[in-house]
Design an enzyme around this catalytic site. Structure first.
Site, PDB file in Angstrom:
ATOM      1  N   ASN A 170      45.730  46.955  34.143  1.00 23.08           N
ATOM      2  CA  ASN A 170      45.328  46.698  35.536  1.00 23.08           C
ATOM      3  C   ASN A 170      46.460  45.962  36.261  1.00 23.08           C
ATOM      4  OD1 ASN A 170      43.861  46.518  37.867  1.00 23.08           O
ATOM      5  ND2 ASN A 170      42.140  45.409  36.973  1.00 23.08           N
ATOM      6  N   HIS A 223      35.896  36.922  36.830  1.00 21.46           N
ATOM      7  CA  HIS A 223      35.049  37.994  36.297  1.00 21.46           C
ATOM      8  C   HIS A 223      33.573  37.603  36.221  1.00 21.46           C
ATOM      9  CE1 HIS A 223      38.773  40.039  35.029  1.00 21.46           C
ATOM     10  NE2 HIS A 223      38.029  41.110  34.922  1.00 21.46           N
TER      11      HIS A 223
END
Length: 435
Positions: free
Chosen positions: A307, A338
């Site tokens: 990512n 997250h």
């Protein structure tokens, strides 16, 4: 029909696919002469609003409110104070939304609506754009929308001045996924003259479609293998490694296909192409490089390439601004971003320790191993160890819950991160003695 049902009926993929014709339409209109810059901003903003309402329903307010508040702060605060306030507001808002998910999942033991999951994912991407923009303003890379010297400007002028910012935060090609696009690149792409605007490369889009198709076929085959095997509760020794590796492979294939789809949508709208790029304009950074991720024998390199735009954002936001323990702080913030589920906290902190061990192990090995047969053997062993440790971290993060984390930690797979921890302790002690 298995892979068609699994992928194209996935909610995010479905909405990304529905946005594709509008991305192509935007690209086509930008090539014509009768599509001014303000109309482009409005088109992207309206598309983002419609897509948010369609994908999130009433939860879209959780996206609209922080986006409007961020624009209000950017328009009213000085460049020196804009980043700190917008950062804490945005992360505070996102944390409250994640706590709502915790309450629903762990206290009420009820599955949250799919729309709420989509909203949280979009909110995390919004946090990236808000903090990236506020950093650009505080560092002087972007002109602030501070109106201290133009307090008598009309409301209409204020709204037109704020249009590029709100359009950037909610533009539809990146609302549900995609590589982080800086405000400078976004503005350069929108304001690009008709003659420099990249034409649609149908071959590039076709190639990405074939990649997605291949990944989905692999995912179907791997899912059958995973479903036919035992779980982590019933596995024994080497079987546990195989189950963990195949399950993590399923997660990776899912990420790869979604990242390529997101990348295709940005390319279709003209934000992912290097064609027509002016000198000095920021380059586009795709999120996925499958070859590097699957062949590297360095955990640290995997962390930088996984990512990629998010990794670069974390490096700029946390790593480069940390005075002590930058690696640990970066991964700890990633766990916060997250959602702070038990598996995520453990997984990201474990990953940070593995990265630190990776640096010391490879530094020591590069100074000791000289012959090419030993180097080949060393590279093969570290590649296998890297893939296994990444699979371990991925299962911890994706499992999220405390019960899933306990099953993983009690399995035979824990011997691999423990081995790296022991090597980290021994090599750090050796380095301290040498110093």
């Amino acid at each position: 029909m298995d892979w068609l049902q699994f992928f194209f009926l996935h909610p995010v993929s479905l909405y990304q696919g529905a946005a594709f014709p509008f991305a192509l339409l935007f690209n086509y209109l930008c090539i014509t002469e009768s599509f001014p810059t303000r109309a482009r901003y409005l088109f992207l903003l309206a598309g983002g609003g419609v897509l948010a309402l369609a994908a999130m329903g009433p939860y879209a307010l959780l996206i609209f409110i922080p986006a409007l508040c961020a624009v209000a702060m950017i328009s009213s605060l000085s460049p020196q104070e804009v980043h700190g306030l917008t950062f804490f507001f945005q992360m505070g808002w996102q944390t409250l939304c994640h706590l709502g998910l915790h309450y629903k999942e762990y206290y009420l033991c009820e599955p949250p609506p799919v729309r709420f999951y989509i909203t949280l994912s979009s909110l995390m991407l919004l946090t990236q754009r808000v903090t990236s923009l506020s950093l650009d303003i505080s560092e002087g890379k972007v002109e602030a929308a501070w109106r201290g010297t133009r307090s008598r400007s009309s409301l209409c002028e204020h709204l037109w001045d704020a249009l590029p910012y709100i359009s950037y935060l909610l533009f539809f090609p990146a609302l549900l996924g995609g590589s982080l696009c800086s405000f400078q690149r976004f503005q350069a792409c929108v304001q690009r003259p008709r003659s420099l605007y990249p034409s649609i490369s149908f071959w590039a889009l076709t190639w990405r479609g074939l990649q997605i198709l291949g990944l989905e076929c692999l995912k179907v085959a791997l899912r059958r293998v995973v479903s036919a095997g035992a779980g982590l509760d019933d596995c024994q020794r080497l079987e546990c490694i195989y189950i963990m590796w195949s399950t993590a492979g399923l997660f990776k294939l899912t990420y790869y296909s979604h990242w390529i789809l997101d990348d295709s949508l940005l390319h279709a709208a003209g934000f992912g192409s290097e064609a027509g790029q002016r000198p000095g304009e920021e380059r586009y950074v795709p999120d996925v490089d499958i070859w590097t991720l699957e062949t590297t024998h360095r955990i640290s390199l995997f962390a930088r390439q996984w990512n990629r735009s998010t990794a670069q954002w974390l490096k700029r936001l946390v790593f480069q601004r940390s005075r002590r323990w930058p690696v640990l702080q970066t991964f700890a913030f990633s766990a916060w971003w997250h959602g702070l589920h038990p598996g995520q906290v453990f997984g990201f902190l474990c990953w940070s320790v593995m990265v630190k061990a990776d640096y010391l192990i490879h530094t020591f090995a590069n100074g000791c191993i000289r012959s090419w047969p030993l180097r080949l053997l060393y590279r093969s062993l570290t590649w296998a160890h890297t893939q296994i440790i990444i699979a371990y971290v991925m299962l911890a993060v994706e499992g999220r819950s405390f019960s899933s984390l306990c099953r993983l930690c009690c399995s035979y797979n824990s011997i691999f991160p423990v081995t790296y921890c022991l090597l980290l302790f021994l090599l750090a002690r050796r380095k301290h003695k040498c110093n």
